[in-house]
Design a protein around this motif. Sequence first.
Motif, mmCIF file in Angstrom:
data_model
loop_
_atom_site.group_PDB
_atom_site.id
_atom_site.type_symbol
_atom_site.label_atom_id
_atom_site.label_comp_id
_atom_site.label_asym_id
_atom_site.label_seq_id
_atom_site.Cartn_x
_atom_site.Cartn_y
_atom_site.Cartn_z
ATOM 1 N N PHE A 361 16.736 67.298 73.491
ATOM 2 C CA PHE A 361 18.138 67.651 73.271
ATOM 3 C C PHE A 361 18.676 68.534 74.390
ATOM 4 N N ARG A 362 17.825 69.373 74.963
ATOM 5 C CA ARG A 362 18.284 70.207 76.071
ATOM 6 C C ARG A 362 18.607 69.335 77.291
ATOM 7 N N LEU A 399 30.311 58.009 74.536
ATOM 8 C CA LEU A 399 30.921 59.088 75.314
ATOM 9 C C LEU A 399 32.201 58.600 75.997
ATOM 10 N N GLN A 400 32.135 57.411 76.542
ATOM 11 C CA GLN A 400 33.309 56.859 77.229
ATOM 12 C C GLN A 400 34.454 56.616 76.251
ATOM 13 N N ALA A 401 34.124 56.290 75.006
ATOM 14 C CA ALA A 401 35.160 56.001 74.002
ATOM 15 C C ALA A 401 36.014 57.233 73.698
ATOM 16 N N GLU A 402 35.457 58.413 73.939
ATOM 17 C CA GLU A 402 36.269 59.615 73.713
ATOM 18 C C GLU A 402 36.588 60.329 75.028
ATOM 19 N N ASN A 403 36.423 59.602 76.134
ATOM 20 C CA ASN A 403 36.736 60.143 77.462
ATOM 21 C C ASN A 403 36.035 61.484 77.707
ATOM 22 N N SER A 404 34.772 61.517 77.392
ATOM 23 C CA SER A 404 34.011 62.763 77.494
ATOM 24 C C SER A 404 33.868 63.205 78.951
ATOM 25 N N ASP A 405 34.077 64.481 79.181
ATOM 26 C CA ASP A 405 33.922 65.076 80.508
ATOM 27 C C ASP A 405 32.502 65.616 80.648
ATOM 28 N N ASP A 406 31.763 65.158 81.642
ATOM 29 C CA ASP A 406 30.354 65.514 81.783
ATOM 30 C C ASP A 406 30.138 67.024 81.845
ATOM 31 N N GLN A 407 30.914 67.687 82.662
ATOM 32 C CA GLN A 407 30.694 69.116 82.871
ATOM 33 C C GLN A 407 30.996 69.925 81.614
ATOM 34 N N ALA A 408 32.126 69.660 80.976
ATOM 35 C CA ALA A 408 32.499 70.390 79.757
ATOM 36 C C ALA A 408 31.516 70.092 78.630
ATOM 37 N N ARG A 409 31.102 68.809 78.539
ATOM 38 C CA ARG A 409 30.150 68.443 77.484
ATOM 39 C C ARG A 409 28.811 69.146 77.684
ATOM 40 N N ALA A 410 28.321 69.162 78.919
ATOM 41 C CA ALA A 410 27.036 69.807 79.190
ATOM 42 C C ALA A 410 27.079 71.284 78.840
ATOM 43 N N LEU A 411 28.173 71.923 79.177
ATOM 44 C CA LEU A 411 28.312 73.352 78.870
ATOM 45 C C LEU A 411 28.261 73.579 77.365
ATOM 46 N N ALA A 412 28.982 72.750 76.607
ATOM 47 C CA ALA A 412 29.008 72.893 75.142
ATOM 48 C C ALA A 412 27.650 72.568 74.528
ATOM 49 N N MET A 413 26.989 71.525 75.009
ATOM 50 C CA MET A 413 25.693 71.133 74.449
ATOM 51 C C MET A 413 24.625 72.196 74.683
ATOM 52 N N ASN A 414 24.695 72.846 75.833
ATOM 53 C CA ASN A 414 23.693 73.865 76.127
ATOM 54 C C ASN A 414 23.913 75.161 75.343
ATOM 55 N N GLN A 415 25.009 75.226 74.615
ATOM 56 C CA GLN A 415 25.232 76.364 73.715
ATOM 57 C C GLN A 415 24.704 76.096 72.309
ATOM 58 N N VAL A 416 24.287 74.865 72.040
ATOM 59 C CA VAL A 416 23.761 74.532 70.709
ATOM 60 C C VAL A 416 22.358 73.936 70.755
ATOM 61 N N ASN A 417 21.915 73.514 71.925
ATOM 62 C CA ASN A 417 20.560 72.984 72.106
ATOM 63 C C ASN A 417 19.731 74.006 72.876
ATOM 64 N N PRO A 418 18.864 74.735 72.203
ATOM 65 C CA PRO A 418 18.148 75.807 72.882
ATOM 66 C C PRO A 418 17.185 75.277 73.938
ATOM 67 N N ASP A 454 20.274 80.421 77.223
ATOM 68 C CA ASP A 454 20.462 80.707 78.642
ATOM 69 C C ASP A 454 19.386 80.004 79.470
ATOM 70 N N GLU A 455 19.714 79.669 80.709
ATOM 71 C CA GLU A 455 18.757 78.972 81.568
ATOM 72 C C GLU A 455 17.530 79.826 81.892
ATOM 73 N N GLN A 456 17.732 81.094 82.222
ATOM 74 C CA GLN A 456 16.631 82.015 82.541
ATOM 75 C C GLN A 456 15.608 81.359 83.485
ATOM 76 N N PRO A 457 16.020 80.976 84.684
ATOM 77 C CA PRO A 457 15.103 80.270 85.589
ATOM 78 C C PRO A 457 13.827 81.050 85.899
ATOM 79 N N GLU A 458 13.900 82.381 85.824
ATOM 80 C CA GLU A 458 12.708 83.191 86.083
ATOM 81 C C GLU A 458 11.665 83.062 84.981
ATOM 82 N N HIS A 459 12.065 82.484 83.825
ATOM 83 C CA HIS A 459 11.142 82.310 82.703
ATOM 84 C C HIS A 459 10.951 80.836 82.354
#
Length: 479
Positions: A361-362, A399-418, A454-459
């Motif tokens: 999911f991430r 995704l195309q059926a609702e004209n999903s924006d990749d960048q906005a969607r990714a930002l929202a998904m990463n707030q709910v998929n740990p 959060d991404e936390q690349p150091e971890h």
Amino acid sequence: MDNSFASLPPAFYTRLMPTPLPAPYLVGVSALAADMIGLSPQQVADSLDILIGNAVPERSQPLAAVYSGHQFGVWAGQLGDGRAILFGDVATTQGPIELQWKGAGLTPYSRMGDGRAVLRSSIREFLCSEAMHALGIPTSRALSVAGSDQGVVRETIETSAVVVRMAPSFVRFGSFEHWYNRKKTDELKLLADYVIDRFYPALRDAENPYAALLEAVTRRTAHMIAHWQAVGFMHGVMNTDNMSILGLTLDYGPYGFMEAFDANHICNHTDQQGRYSYANQPQVGHWNCYALAQALLPLIGEIEPTQAALDVYQPEFAAKIDELMHAKLGLQQLEAHEETDRALLDDLFAILPGVDFTQFFRRLSGLRAADNSGDDPLRDLFIEREAFDAWAERYRARLQAENSDDQARALAMNQVNPKYVLRNYLAQVAIEKAQNKDFTELERLLSVLQRPYDEQPEHEHYAALPPDWASHLEVSCSS
């Protein structure tokens, strides 16, 4: 400090003091939990004797509560706080919060136990309580873990520890079952009135406050379990004495987070029949609400309003899990796509077995709506890649059926998929270091888990798939 539960008659509890432990040492403190009750981490650390139960706070009225319950679907009779002692509640901006020692010694309800908790299980409860809160899942909290080298016997001899855990209330479904089973309607009513007046005051004006209470608890329970399913959390021991009247995740024992997906996964080695598997959790939650309903029936008075209160469970669970899964997939809930989305989700779970739940999911947020150029990190998780490709094309079309924006969607998904969850092997590494008096890994892991989105690349290594040795880890009711 106050103790509202102590205002109930003595039949509800036994007053007692915790049993001291020698040479205590601090294992860990949650700064976020400390802040919740208006303390700094240093103030908590300076209260070591209180944290381990060797001293009692001013105005504290320590007590162990009595309750009963169904364990693995079988009536177990009287249970109670066998190794927990409530020492009071404190006022906070979010309302009163009760504090409870877990592992502070024998109580009249310890049965064959010793009233102690071991360092291993105490660390697991401490970490998961705070991790679940950070994931946005209703839960009790953990303020601290303190240890002692005094030995206790489990499968082997282990060292003792005490967790200070926190919740607005530790009243359980089994608290009501206790009085119902004893045909003590007066005590049953006292407890229900206490819970309504303190935690559900708006229900006092309902036509039938006790039916309204059952409905509110049923709804909260359905929502809590939907959150569990969405993040891949498995409780492991969903006995009615472990079910919170406030819809909080309570009593962390043999829990687990889903790794390689298996809908029938059983995280509790003791659960030989698989009653509390991942797939069964929603159904068991409903069953537990029925047990609570039976206990409240003498107060509600009639079957019809009791059944009506229970009937909210399935639609509430369905609506909440639908909402959560749409968010995890980055999709809007659109009525025109309702059937398509249901099939899309069902077919995803049909191809997901063996795939790491959290990583899938991430990584899904990186899939692009226009083409498959972002698919590789996801495809790499699958053995049957053609099955994934077929599903991904349908998902892309949606995704195309609702004209999903990749960048906005990714930002929202990463707030709910740990990105980070408390995998068993991560807890085990922290436990083994702590058993050697090295608490740095515990502190580091807690910090990572408190920012799971959060991404936390150091971890980055904390998000890795479990190593081969982790397949041998087992947790049971003694965990």
